[in-house]
Design a protein around this motif. Sequence first.
Motif, PDB file in Angstrom:
ATOM      1  N   GLN A 101       0.837  -1.196   0.000  1.00 20.29           N
ATOM      2  CA  GLN A 101       0.000   0.000   0.000  1.00 20.29           C
ATOM      3  C   GLN A 101       0.876   1.250   0.000  1.00 20.29           C
ATOM      4  O   GLN A 101       0.607   2.209  -0.720  1.00 20.29           O
ATOM      5  CB  GLN A 101      -0.945  -0.002   1.200  1.00 20.29           C
ATOM      6  N   ASP A 102       1.944   1.259   0.789  1.00 20.55           N
ATOM      7  CA  ASP A 102       2.839   2.411   0.830  1.00 20.55           C
ATOM      8  C   ASP A 102       3.466   2.669  -0.542  1.00 20.55           C
ATOM      9  O   ASP A 102       3.498   3.803  -1.019  1.00 20.55           O
ATOM     10  CB  ASP A 102       3.945   2.201   1.868  1.00 20.55           C
ATOM     11  N   VAL A 103       3.968   1.610  -1.175  1.00 20.58           N
ATOM     12  CA  VAL A 103       4.621   1.752  -2.480  1.00 20.58           C
ATOM     13  C   VAL A 103       3.614   2.210  -3.535  1.00 20.58           C
ATOM     14  O   VAL A 103       3.869   3.152  -4.289  1.00 20.58           O
ATOM     15  CB  VAL A 103       5.301   0.425  -2.902  1.00 20.58           C
ATOM     16  N   SER A 104       2.450   1.572  -3.588  1.00 20.98           N
ATOM     17  CA  SER A 104       1.461   1.944  -4.602  1.00 20.98           C
ATOM     18  C   SER A 104       0.937   3.358  -4.388  1.00 20.98           C
ATOM     19  O   SER A 104       0.678   4.091  -5.353  1.00 20.98           O
ATOM     20  CB  SER A 104       0.307   0.937  -4.642  1.00 20.98           C
ATOM     21  N   SER A 105       0.807   3.772  -3.146  1.00 19.14           N
ATOM     22  CA  SER A 105       0.344   5.126  -2.849  1.00 19.14           C
ATOM     23  C   SER A 105       1.358   6.168  -3.326  1.00 19.14           C
ATOM     24  O   SER A 105       0.982   7.188  -3.916  1.00 19.14           O
ATOM     25  CB  SER A 105       0.099   5.275  -1.348  1.00 19.14           C
ATOM     26  N   VAL A 106       2.644   5.918  -3.073  1.00 13.80           N
ATOM     27  CA  VAL A 106       3.677   6.851  -3.541  1.00 13.80           C
ATOM     28  C   VAL A 106       3.653   6.941  -5.066  1.00 13.80           C
ATOM     29  O   VAL A 106       3.703   8.042  -5.629  1.00 13.80           O
ATOM     30  CB  VAL A 106       5.076   6.432  -3.032  1.00 13.80           C
TER      31      VAL A 106
END
Length: 165
Positions: A101-106
């Motif tokens: 989620q962190d990677v896709s959000s960035v």
Amino acid sequence: MNHLVISCIGPDQTGLVDTLSKIISKNQGNWQVSSLHRLSGFFAGVIEVAVASEHSEGLVNELKNINGLSCQIEVAEPNLPEIVSNLVLEITANDRPGIVQDVSSVIHHQSGNLIKLVSSQDSAAYSGQDIFKAKVQIAIADKSIDDLIYALEQIADDLMVDVSR
């Protein structure tokens, strides 16, 4: 010519891919692109098939009637412009809940379009700690690449990003 995107899931058993390929072949479909996996005892796969319009309905009906396999099928628009991935990121970090989620959000907030994500979990060689690894293909404007890399590296101290084109 129709392009079908087929998503299948069910308890893993021998012969599932053979069954899928026989049905596709029997209905004169052409297996284009796929990603097939065994995940926690389940078979999970996504397949793109090109098939003549007159054979689509028969193919769809047979796929939906495979015993023990749930298939969702969508007709894709084959004449859409191809999305070109201009950046490949290889990401390594200590594994933890929420990392995807962190990677896709960035990527989203930096105006990138995530084209493909392949991830795995491994054990670190010396510590045995769980390591998250991902290979990500994205489309993004060249002027935004540096900001994207910087933002990804700010997710955590242990996150490393290797970039290629």
